[in-house]
Design a protein around this motif. Structure first.
Motif, PDB file in Angstrom:
ATOM      1  N   LYS A  12       0.868  -1.181   0.000  1.00 37.06           N
ATOM      2  CA  LYS A  12       0.000   0.000   0.000  1.00 37.06           C
ATOM      3  C   LYS A  12       0.900   1.224   0.000  1.00 37.06           C
ATOM      4  O   LYS A  12       1.852   1.304   0.780  1.00 37.06           O
ATOM      5  N   TRP A  13       0.553   2.168  -0.895  1.00 36.82           N
ATOM      6  CA  TRP A  13       1.459   3.317  -1.070  1.00 36.82           C
ATOM      7  C   TRP A  13       0.612   4.567  -1.203  1.00 36.82           C
ATOM      8  O   TRP A  13      -0.254   4.645  -2.081  1.00 36.82           O
ATOM      9  N   LEU A  14       0.854   5.539  -0.371  1.00 34.93           N
ATOM     10  CA  LEU A  14       0.123   6.806  -0.469  1.00 34.93           C
ATOM     11  C   LEU A  14       1.064   7.851  -1.050  1.00 34.93           C
ATOM     12  O   LEU A  14       2.034   8.246  -0.413  1.00 34.93           O
ATOM     13  N   VAL A  15       0.811   8.258  -2.307  1.00 35.25           N
ATOM     14  CA  VAL A  15       1.715   9.198  -2.988  1.00 35.25           C
ATOM     15  C   VAL A  15       1.111  10.596  -2.945  1.00 35.25           C
ATOM     16  O   VAL A  15      -0.024  10.804  -3.363  1.00 35.25           O
ATOM     17  N   GLU A  16       1.894  11.556  -2.426  1.00 35.98           N
ATOM     18  CA  GLU A  16       1.429  12.951  -2.391  1.00 35.98           C
ATOM     19  C   GLU A  16       1.464  13.562  -3.800  1.00 35.98           C
ATOM     20  O   GLU A  16       0.481  14.100  -4.280  1.00 35.98           O
ATOM     21  N   TYR A  17       2.648  13.512  -4.409  1.00 37.30           N
ATOM     22  CA  TYR A  17       2.771  14.055  -5.764  1.00 37.30           C
ATOM     23  C   TYR A  17       4.060  13.547  -6.371  1.00 37.30           C
ATOM     24  O   TYR A  17       4.918  12.980  -5.700  1.00 37.30           O
ATOM     25  N   VAL A  18       4.185  13.761  -7.712  1.00 41.28           N
ATOM     26  CA  VAL A  18       5.406  13.393  -8.430  1.00 41.28           C
ATOM     27  C   VAL A  18       5.911  14.665  -9.109  1.00 41.28           C
ATOM     28  O   VAL A  18       5.115  15.452  -9.629  1.00 41.28           O
TER      29      VAL A  18
END
Length: 1252
Positions: free
Chosen positions: A988-994
């Motif tokens: 499980k991965w919570l990405v804010e932004y790239v």
């Protein structure tokens, strides 16, 4: 002014054929004065050839160049006499006429030299734009003055003494022969061809007779002068004194009015001239064939294109009149590669003697060039001129003359050629260029067998023309070629009037502000043109020539005061518009051949067959007894008393001239250059004079250092002014567009127009960097300066005096936020140069300089880089002379300040031009710190898309959040797909932004996410498509000149909250939702109304923060029933239920109507296809895909109608929901219907895995 017409000064000028008769030559009273300027030119030539022998600078400064033998030196000529003394409508300009009659000064020869008379023409253009034409015949007369002969002998004695000192024989006593005077003959002193011995040689000196006329009747003037010269050299005296003939031409021969022909008498034979009417092409009396014979069709076209685009053109020939034309004298020996010329980047170099042209870099092709060349070649071949020019001009010309006489069957009428189609091979078989010609003809697709030789007077076989056959052929060829050229322009600009922006204020105030005014809608005009025309047209519209043309158009509304040439052009354009009713061919690049040739030719032949007016014959004047005698071989001193004034009332002219000749035309002809009433005209001319007095060139006879310094200063100021205007123009273009687009702020003048403006900025920079160079190295002065700078830095670096790592800013960043911000890019001029040097596609120095300028513009560093380049004062001093622009501190500062203004707008002039180069991209992924990013066990991947392409799937090593990779230029970035393979215990991965940054241009894009990637989390998505926006750089302050801005807040999209559940989204009311859908649709509509090259990213408008998907999501969220605790329900769940409902309906075959049936089936097909995609895109991702596909296939409004009527809606939505309100649903359907007319193309990243 018209190409060959032209008016004189002001006032009411009588319509006389000639204004002045002038004699120039040797003034025996002042004796031999060296001509400083010509001597200087010759000295420079000689010193180049000599390359190292000690120069006699002291003597050159006095103008006496001892390198040249006295007979080869130039001496000052004077205006010896002019008749009349002055005419009020065309004041005599003694300096200009003297200089242009004998541009190389006096020339001396002996009886051993050839002394053929030479004819040339010139134009004098005054400050107010009016023109006067001059025609000069130069011949040689014996020198009778004893003083001049003995002065020449003395000069020879001095020269020989000098020569002996310089070329003393070597010690061993052998006499070595040496090359002298460029004549290529081994020289012992006093050789026969360039020596003078007063006891046995006859000395001759050049003299010139000249006519100054208000219109350019070249053939007639040449004829007059040649007959006068013949009268002086023939053994028998002429029938009347010369004064009678000159008086006749000056006072009794009128100008033919438009559309008329005139015959008058020379000394020995009649002279004929004819003037085109107001609806024909303007007068042009010079033989076009000579240009084609010298250069060939292909070269003439390239030269023509350069002239239209206002490139500098340098003529190189042994016959170039050096000081006063843009020409260089060739001595026939120099190698072209040894010529060092400033600003070669935008120079067209024409080597006339060797028939070749060197073109400026990136010269655009003239529209329809191939067909155009073919059309002109066919005309030339019909006249027996080989299209690739006569490489041995004189031989071929004589062969063609023989050929014309012997091989072509004559029908005994005026030498017409019979109409039998001759084989072109027979016609040209004697010509040595046949093989090349045949190849060219085959290439242009003309059949070699059927080339018909034109009948000369095809239409009027029985007309007896009054001029000789050769003259008629010149007229015919001229008009045919010119008609074809004119036709090209009327076709290309057939609807230009629509785009002229008429001023809102009165003429007077428009005239004072015209610098700031936009007077032609270039962007709309270009968007209407066929694609292949754009490179040429976009640059042509930027020229001074086009600007003057449009000014002229604006200043004469009604036909009466139109400039005559403009009137002709407009009437032709109207004809074309009538022919192409509804303009079907206007938008295509279909080539339309010229159809006006025969009509134009017939008009000329009719005028020549029936002469409208014959002038008074020359007659005896009231001369004193004994006047008018002359000696054969000498042009006499004429009697000024009889030539200084005309007849008191011009009874001769009045008696014979038809009444129409005395119309208001007379005044008009002299005010053609400016359409203003008299007060305005006076004011304008006064302004021009004032300007002229500050800018006017110094007299070339006065070349003191102070004058040179002042002239140079004016040049520097001119460069600065041009820089100011250019930057202003580019900003106005850019910002003007941005202001118009009040909605979506993503605007650029992309494409052709931006390229044109930047190319002209590059030209200006090259000119500035070429000014005052010590030694020219390479073709680009700017690039050569940069290379010197680079080498200097590297030397200093190796000697270890300082580090050139560029400026790395913000190095004291707190360690804690190291992971969430990219390390800033270095600002380094050297690094940017290396980027350019690594691009293999750019081969030339000029290309590299331009690419570097484009890159610096895009990075908003142009001013800064150039400032840094010029901060190396030692280097600037070494490369530039004291007076150079780059060493004038104030001007240099202002120039850099003007360039700084470019930082106010975004250019993509590097990214959009170099589309195939490899670019390193730097990626930073920022996961949420709070929620276990460090425990993540799966293997992530990423795929980046831009306007020019997309990457493969890039595997990211686990726990690595920053990486750099290289791939072909993606253009502006649009989306990032990010996902993982769901492996390991904690997938499980919570990405804010790239964030992704282009490491060459420094453009950084941010792709907000704020959602989970993982099964059982959020909407169960394992991959997401993120839409990015370009981050704007912070204004550069000296403390923080960093390209990458500080971390910004992640955009506040509604669903970007970490604990995602539909309940905690802010509730919008129906009005707000309707407004956001309206704005999203409006954005898309505006996108399609822009010219194609200027559209931004459609993906952003569909899936971005305020895009269509987000707006429709809000509509479907409105009134959605809250489910039980801890269970999220998504819009996609509702859509799946609706799909199941329609599928069961279909099985039960309960179908209300056919139309409805199709919609339901479509809807089910799309939902099934999206559910069956192999991608793990989660429920919100599926909704996004459905909206995008619905927009693409124009089905969205059908589906909304379908869902509003669906019973499932009643279960899942509360009564207040937007989707249950029929009025609101109908307005929503109407808004979505507006998308039907647009062809929406989706980016592949949005619809991967779907093949509907």
């Amino acid at each position: 002014m018209s190409g060959g017409g032209g008016g004189g000064g002001g006032g009411s000028a009588p319509s006389r054929f000639a204004d002045y008769f002038v004699i120039c030559g040797l003034d025996t009273e002042t004796g031999l004065e060296p001509d400083e300027l010509s001597a200087l030119c010759q000295y420079i030539q000689a010193s180049k050839a000599r390359n190292g022998a000690s120069p006699f600078i002291s003597s050159t400064t006095e103008g006496e160049n001892f390198e040249q033998t006295p007979l080869r030196r130039t001496f000052k000529s004077k205006v010896l006499a002019r008749y009349p003394e002055n005419v009020e409508w065309n004041p005599f300009d003694q300096d200009a006429v003297g200089m242009l009659c004998m541009p190389k000064g006096l020339a001396f020869k002996t009886q051993a030299d050839p002394r053929e008379p030479q004819f040339h023409a010139f134009i004098i253009t005054r400050e107010d734009g009016s023109r006067t034409f001059g025609f000069a015949l130069t011949f040689y007369e014996e020198v009778t003055s004893k003083q001049i002969c003995s002065a020449m002998q003395t000069l020879y004695h001095m020269h020989n003494a000098e020569y002996d000192v310089l070329h003393a024989p070597p010690a061993d006593g052998q006499d070595q022969s040496s090359m002298e005077d460029g004549e290529g003959t081994p020289g012992t002193k006093l050789q026969r061809f360039n020596s003078y011995d007063i006891s046995r040689d006859t000395l001759y000196v050049s003299k010139c007779i000249c006519l100054i006329t208000p219109m350019s009747f070249m053939k007639a003037c040449r004829n007059v002068l040649e007959q006068l010269h013949q009268a002086v050299t023939s053994p028998q005296p002429p029938p009347l004194p010369l004064e009678s003939y000159i008086y006749n031409v000056l006072y009794e021969v009128p100008l033919p009015p438009p559309g008329r022909s005139l015959k008058f008498s020379g000394v020995y034979g009649p002279i004929i001239c004819q003037r085109p009417s107001t609806n024909e092409l303007p007068l042009f009396d010079f033989p076009v064939r000579e240009v084609f014979e010298l250069l060939g069709v292909e070269n003439v076209f390239q030269l023509f294109t350069c002239a239209l685009l206002e490139f500098q053109i340098l003529l190189y020939s042994q016959h170039a009149p050096v000081p006063y034309l843009m020409g260089l004298h060739s001595n026939g020996l120099d190698d072209r590669s040894k010529l060092e010329l400033p600003q070669e980047a935008n120079l067209c170099f024409v080597d006339i003697d060797n028939h070749f042209i060197e073109l400026p870099e990136d010269l655009p092709q003239f529209p329809n060039k191939l067909e155009f060349v073919q059309e002109v070649s066919e005309i030339l071949m019909a006249f027996g001129i080989p299209p690739e020019g006569n490489l041995h001009c004189s031989e071929s010309a004589s062969k063609l003359k023989r050929l014309r006489a012997s091989e072509l069957v004559s029908d005994k009428r005026n030498g017409n050629i019979a109409g039998s189609p001759l084989h072109s091979y027979e016609l040209l078989k004697e010509n040595e260029t046949i093989a090349r010609l045949q190849a060219l003809v085959k290439r242009t697709g003309v059949s070699l067998e059927k080339l018909e030789v034109r009948e000369d007077s095809s239409s009027n076989k029985d007309l007896k023309v009054q001029c000789d056959e050769e003259e008629l052929r010149i007229y015919q060829l001229n008009i045919q070629i010119r008609e074809v050229f004119a036709n090209r322009f009327t076709q290309m600009f057939a609807d230009y009037e629509v785009f002229v922006i008429q001023p809102s204020q009165d003429k007077e105030s428009w005239f004072t502000n015209r610098e700031q005014m936009q007077n032609f809608d270039k962007a709309s005009f270009l968007s209407d043109q066929p694609e292949p025309y754009l490179p040429f047209l976009s640059r042509f519209l930027e020229t001074q020539m086009f600007a003057s043309f449009i000014d002229n158009k604006i200043m004469c509304h009604d036909d009466d005061d139109k400039d005559p040439v403009l009137r002709v052009f407009d009437s032709r354009v109207d004809k074309i518009r009538l022919l192409n009713v509804r303009t079907p061919t206007l938008r295509t690049s279909m080539y339309q051949k010229c159809t006006t040739v025969d009509e134009a030719e017939k008009a000329i032949e009719l005028r020549l067959a029936k002469i409208d007016h014959t002038a008074v014959h020359p007659h005896l004047l009231d001369m004193k007894i004994g006047q008018g005698k002359y000696e054969p071989g000498f042009f006499p001193k004429l009697q000024s008393d009889v030539l200084s004034t005309g007849p008191a009332s011009n009874k001769w002219t009045k008696r014979n001239a038809p009444a129409q000749w005395r119309r208001k035309d007379r005044q008009k002809q002299h005010t053609e250059h400016l359409r203003l009433d008299n007060d305005q005209r006076e004011k304008y001319i006064q302004e021009a004079r004032n300007m002229g007095s500050t800018i006017r060139q110094p007299k070339l006879s006065n070349l003191s250092p102070s004058v040179i310094a002042q002239t140079n200063w004016k040049f520097v100021e001119g460069l600065l002014k041009e820089c100011r205007n250019k930057t202003k123009r580019m900003l106005v273009e850019k910002m003007g567009r941005e202001a118009v687009e009040l909605g979506h702020g993503e605007v650029n003048i992309t494409g052709v127009e931006e390229n044109t403006l930047i190319a002209s900025l590059c030209d200006l920079l090259e000119r500035i960097w070429s000014h005052g160079l010590q030694v020219k190295q390479g073709k680009s002065a700017l690039w050569s300066h940069l290379i010197h700078y680079q080498e200097n830095r590297q030397r200093k670096l190796t000697s270890g005096s300082f580090s050139t790592s560029g400026i790395l800013l913000d190095s004291e960043r707190r360690k804690s936020d190291a992971s969430s911000v990219m390390s800033p890019l270095r600002i380094s001029l050297i690094q940017d140069m290396r980027h350019i040097q690594n691009i293999g596609e750019i081969k030339t120095d000029v290309g590299k300089a331009r690419a570097w300028v484009r890159l610096s513009m895009e990075k908003k560093l142009l001013s800064r880089h150039l400032k840094q380049l010029l901060s190396d004062h030692e280097l600037t001093k070494k490369l530039y002379k004291r007076y150079a622009f780059l060493r004038c501190d104030d001007e240099k500062e202002q120039f850099l300040y003007h360039l700084l203004s470019f930082n106010a707008v975004d250019y993509f002039c590097f990214t959009n031009v170099f589309t195939t180069i490899l670019i390193p991209y730097h990626i930073l992924i920022v996961p949420s710190k709070k929620l276990g990013g460090s425990m993540f066990t799966a293997n992530p991947w990423i795929c980046i898309s831009g306007e020019l392409g997309e990457t493969q799937i890039l595997q990211i090593p686990r726990n690595v959040l920053e990486m750099t990779f290289e791939c072909q230029n993606l253009g502006k970035l649009t989306t990032v797909q990010i996902g993982h393979d769901n492996s390991g215990l904690y997938a499980k991965w919570l990405v804010e932004y790239v964030m992704v940054r282009n490491e060459i241009t420094g453009h950084t894009y941010k792709f907000p996410c704020g959602r989970w990637l993982g099964k059982g989390m959020d909407d169960g998505s394992l991959e997401r498509v993120l839409v990015g926006e370009l981050l704007t750089s912070q204004p550069e302050v000296d403390e923080r000149p960093c390209r990458t801005p500080p971390l910004q807040q992640s955009p506040s999209v509604i669903r970007r909250l970490v604990t995602i559940s539909p309940n905690n989204k802010p509730k919008l009311n129906t009005g707000q939702i309707q407004e956001s859908i309206g704005e999203a649709v409006n954005g898309i509509v505006k996108h399609f109304h822009k010219p194609e090259k200027e559209r931004g990213s459609l993906t952003l408008l569909l899936c971005g923060e305020c895009g269509l998907v987000s707006a429709l999501e809000q509509a479907f969220q409105h009134g959605f029933k809250s489910p039980r605790l801890f269970k999220n329900v998504f819009i996609w769940d509702f859509l799946e239920k609706a799909q199941t409902y329609y599928e069961t309906l279909e099985q039960n075959e309960v179908v209300p109507e056919e139309n409805w049936h199709t919609r339901a089936r479509n809807f089910c097909r799309f939902v099934t296809a999206i559910n069956n995609t192999p991608r793990n895109i989660g429920k919100d991702g599926k909704f996004q895909m459905l909206v995008c596909l619905g927009a693409r296939d124009h089905l969205l409004h059908h589906w909304i109608a379908l869902l509003a009527d669906c019973p499932i809606t009643a279960h899942m939505y509360e009564d207040v929901a937007l989707i249950k309100d029929h009025t609101l649903v109908n307005s929503l359907i109407r808004v979505l219907q507006t998308l039907q007319e647009f062809n929406i193309t989706l980016e592949t990243s949005l619809v991967k895995g779907i093949d509907i």
